[in-house]
Design a protein around this motif. Structure first.
Motif, PDB file in Angstrom:
ATOM      1  N   LYS A 107      14.088 -55.181  32.315  1.00  0.00           N
ATOM      2  CA  LYS A 107      15.384 -54.774  32.868  1.00  0.00           C
ATOM      3  C   LYS A 107      15.320 -53.357  33.439  1.00  0.00           C
ATOM      4  N   VAL A 108      14.632 -52.484  32.753  1.00  0.00           N
ATOM      5  CA  VAL A 108      14.636 -51.069  33.132  1.00  0.00           C
ATOM      6  C   VAL A 108      13.581 -50.742  34.195  1.00  0.00           C
ATOM      7  N   LEU A 109      12.441 -51.444  34.161  1.00  0.00           N
ATOM      8  CA  LEU A 109      11.319 -51.034  35.025  1.00  0.00           C
ATOM      9  C   LEU A 109      11.102 -51.915  36.262  1.00  0.00           C
ATOM     10  N   GLU A 110      11.392 -53.212  36.154  1.00  0.00           N
ATOM     11  CA  GLU A 110      10.924 -54.148  37.193  1.00  0.00           C
ATOM     12  C   GLU A 110      11.379 -53.766  38.600  1.00  0.00           C
ATOM     13  N   ARG A 111      12.647 -53.478  38.749  1.00  0.00           N
ATOM     14  CA  ARG A 111      13.146 -53.202  40.101  1.00  0.00           C
ATOM     15  C   ARG A 111      12.780 -51.799  40.604  1.00  0.00           C
ATOM     16  N   PRO A 112      13.081 -50.738  39.852  1.00  0.00           N
ATOM     17  CA  PRO A 112      12.793 -49.403  40.402  1.00  0.00           C
ATOM     18  C   PRO A 112      11.304 -49.062  40.437  1.00  0.00           C
ATOM     19  N   LEU A 113      10.527 -49.607  39.495  1.00  0.00           N
ATOM     20  CA  LEU A 113       9.119 -49.212  39.385  1.00  0.00           C
ATOM     21  C   LEU A 113       8.232 -50.456  39.220  1.00  0.00           C
ATOM     22  N   PRO A 114       8.091 -51.273  40.274  1.00  0.00           N
ATOM     23  CA  PRO A 114       7.374 -52.546  40.113  1.00  0.00           C
ATOM     24  C   PRO A 114       5.924 -52.396  39.655  1.00  0.00           C
ATOM     25  N   ARG A 115       5.240 -51.354  40.107  1.00  0.00           N
ATOM     26  CA  ARG A 115       3.845 -51.200  39.684  1.00  0.00           C
ATOM     27  C   ARG A 115       3.782 -50.789  38.209  1.00  0.00           C
ATOM     28  N   ARG A 116       4.683 -49.960  37.804  1.00  0.00           N
ATOM     29  CA  ARG A 116       4.741 -49.559  36.388  1.00  0.00           C
ATOM     30  C   ARG A 116       5.052 -50.783  35.523  1.00  0.00           C
ATOM     31  N   TRP A 117       5.851 -51.684  36.067  1.00  0.00           N
ATOM     32  CA  TRP A 117       6.159 -52.927  35.346  1.00  0.00           C
ATOM     33  C   TRP A 117       4.911 -53.806  35.241  1.00  0.00           C
ATOM     34  N   GLU A 118       4.109 -53.841  36.306  1.00  0.00           N
ATOM     35  CA  GLU A 118       2.841 -54.596  36.250  1.00  0.00           C
ATOM     36  C   GLU A 118       1.954 -54.038  35.141  1.00  0.00           C
ATOM     37  N   HIS A 119       1.818 -52.718  35.128  1.00  0.00           N
ATOM     38  CA  HIS A 119       1.007 -52.056  34.096  1.00  0.00           C
ATOM     39  C   HIS A 119       1.554 -52.378  32.703  1.00  0.00           C
TER      40      HIS A 119
ATOM     41  N   CYS B  93      10.261 -45.673  18.023  1.00  0.00           N
ATOM     42  CA  CYS B  93      10.546 -44.494  18.853  1.00  0.00           C
ATOM     43  C   CYS B  93       9.412 -43.472  18.741  1.00  0.00           C
ATOM     44  N   ARG B  94       8.908 -43.296  17.529  1.00  0.00           N
ATOM     45  CA  ARG B  94       7.828 -42.316  17.330  1.00  0.00           C
ATOM     46  C   ARG B  94       6.541 -42.753  18.024  1.00  0.00           C
ATOM     47  N   LEU B  95       6.260 -44.040  17.979  1.00  0.00           N
ATOM     48  CA  LEU B  95       5.048 -44.530  18.652  1.00  0.00           C
ATOM     49  C   LEU B  95       5.150 -44.316  20.157  1.00  0.00           C
ATOM     50  N   VAL B  96       6.304 -44.623  20.726  1.00  0.00           N
ATOM     51  CA  VAL B  96       6.499 -44.415  22.170  1.00  0.00           C
ATOM     52  C   VAL B  96       6.367 -42.928  22.501  1.00  0.00           C
ATOM     53  N   ALA B  97       6.971 -42.082  21.678  1.00  0.00           N
ATOM     54  CA  ALA B  97       6.956 -40.640  21.945  1.00  0.00           C
ATOM     55  C   ALA B  97       5.551 -40.043  21.838  1.00  0.00           C
ATOM     56  N   HIS B  98       4.680 -40.674  21.056  1.00  0.00           N
ATOM     57  CA  HIS B  98       3.344 -40.102  20.830  1.00  0.00           C
ATOM     58  C   HIS B  98       2.211 -40.885  21.490  1.00  0.00           C
ATOM     59  N   HIS B  99       2.547 -41.824  22.379  1.00  0.00           N
ATOM     60  CA  HIS B  99       1.450 -42.644  22.894  1.00  0.00           C
ATOM     61  C   HIS B  99       0.482 -41.841  23.761  1.00  0.00           C
ATOM     62  N   THR B 100      -0.765 -42.211  23.655  1.00  0.00           N
ATOM     63  CA  THR B 100      -1.839 -41.675  24.510  1.00  0.00           C
ATOM     64  C   THR B 100      -1.862 -40.147  24.530  1.00  0.00           C
TER      65      THR B 100
ATOM     66  N   PHE C 177      -5.241 -47.361  22.760  1.00  0.00           N
ATOM     67  CA  PHE C 177      -6.254 -48.324  23.216  1.00  0.00           C
ATOM     68  C   PHE C 177      -5.672 -49.244  24.292  1.00  0.00           C
ATOM     69  N   CYS C 178      -4.503 -49.808  24.017  1.00  0.00           N
ATOM     70  CA  CYS C 178      -3.913 -50.767  24.969  1.00  0.00           C
ATOM     71  C   CYS C 178      -3.616 -50.092  26.307  1.00  0.00           C
ATOM     72  N   ASP C 179      -3.045 -48.899  26.255  1.00  0.00           N
ATOM     73  CA  ASP C 179      -2.687 -48.186  27.491  1.00  0.00           C
ATOM     74  C   ASP C 179      -3.929 -47.779  28.275  1.00  0.00           C
ATOM     75  N   MET C 180      -4.952 -47.328  27.554  1.00  0.00           N
ATOM     76  CA  MET C 180      -6.123 -46.752  28.220  1.00  0.00           C
ATOM     77  C   MET C 180      -7.205 -47.779  28.572  1.00  0.00           C
ATOM     78  N   THR C 181      -6.929 -49.048  28.317  1.00  0.00           N
ATOM     79  CA  THR C 181      -7.853 -50.089  28.787  1.00  0.00           C
ATOM     80  C   THR C 181      -7.093 -51.085  29.683  1.00  0.00           C
ATOM     81  N   THR C 182      -6.031 -50.597  30.307  1.00  0.00           N
ATOM     82  CA  THR C 182      -5.237 -51.422  31.221  1.00  0.00           C
ATOM     83  C   THR C 182      -4.975 -50.611  32.493  1.00  0.00           C
ATOM     84  N   SER C 183      -5.229 -51.223  33.635  1.00  0.00           N
ATOM     85  CA  SER C 183      -5.081 -50.512  34.909  1.00  0.00           C
ATOM     86  C   SER C 183      -3.600 -50.361  35.285  1.00  0.00           C
ATOM     87  N   PRO C 184      -3.312 -49.561  36.302  1.00  0.00           N
ATOM     88  CA  PRO C 184      -1.922 -49.435  36.771  1.00  0.00           C
ATOM     89  C   PRO C 184      -1.346 -50.772  37.245  1.00  0.00           C
TER      90      PRO C 184
END
Ligand SMILES: [Fe+2]
Length: 190
Positions: free
Chosen positions: A13-25, A87-94, A126-133
């Motif tokens: 809902k939040v990413l698909e329309r404004p940021l399609p590539r970010r949604w793909e990632h 919330c803490r995991l999102v705030a501290h990712h990567t 790990f998940c973020d850093m082994t997935t392309s944009p």
């Protein structure tokens, strides 16, 4: 609705329309996190939910301090009353702490979102850093190179990723070792 389905729907809902590539990632990171279930046990659901939501702070409507881990964590906490650990995991990712320090935001990050569950932060990294944009699995070495070339040598993101590299590599190696022990194959390129 389960936590993962909720997270997936909210991210879409939040990413698909404004940021399609970010949604793909995001879809790639979310799928990867769901594949870690065999090594995460009871934490599988919260880790998958955090993966679907980790970049939600990039959404234009959510921008507050302008640093997406904090903005995402605040949005989930304040607007959705989300689980505190999520919330803490999102705030501290990567390795967000490194870039937060570079941007003068470390006090805010640590004050609002104390870091805990290093093992889950590591799994999310790990998940973020082994997935392309574009949401495709790739090696951490290629991912680091991709970030550096996308942002350029003078950007704070590139500086931060250079500082974070040893931690990122350690996180990826740690998760890969757990996957190997459990005989789980994710289809990551060699
Ligand atoms: Fe990401």
């Amino acid at each position: 609705m389960g936590q993962v389905e909720w997270a997936r729907d909210l991210a879409r809902k939040v990413l698909e329309r404004p940021l399609p590539r970010r949604w793909e990632h995001t879809q790639g990171v979310g799928r990867r996190a769901e594949q870690l279930a065999p090594i995460l046990g009871k934490d599988a659901e919260i880790l998958a939910a955090s993966a679907w939501l980790h970049d939600i702070g990039y959404a234009p409507d959510l921008i507050d301090v302008g640093f997406h881990p904090i903005d995402g964590g605040r949005y989930l906490r304040d607007v959705h009353g989300a689980d505190e650990l999520l919330c803490r995991l999102v705030a501290h990712h990567t390795c967000a702490e490194i870039e937060a320090d570079e941007r003068g935001l470390l006090d805010i990050l640590q004050g609002e979102f104390p870091k805990e569950r290093g093992d889950l932060v590591e799994a999310l990294t790990f998940c973020d850093m082994t997935t392309s944009p574009d949401g495709v699995p790739l090696t951490v070495v290629d991912r680091l190179a991709e970030i550096r070339s996308r942002y350029g040598p003078d950007d704070a993101v590139t500086w931060s990723i250079n500082q974070a590299e040893p931690h990122i590599l350690r996180a990826v190696q740690s998760v890969e070792a757990k996957l190997a022990l459990s005989d789980v194959r994710l289809g990551c390129p060699a």
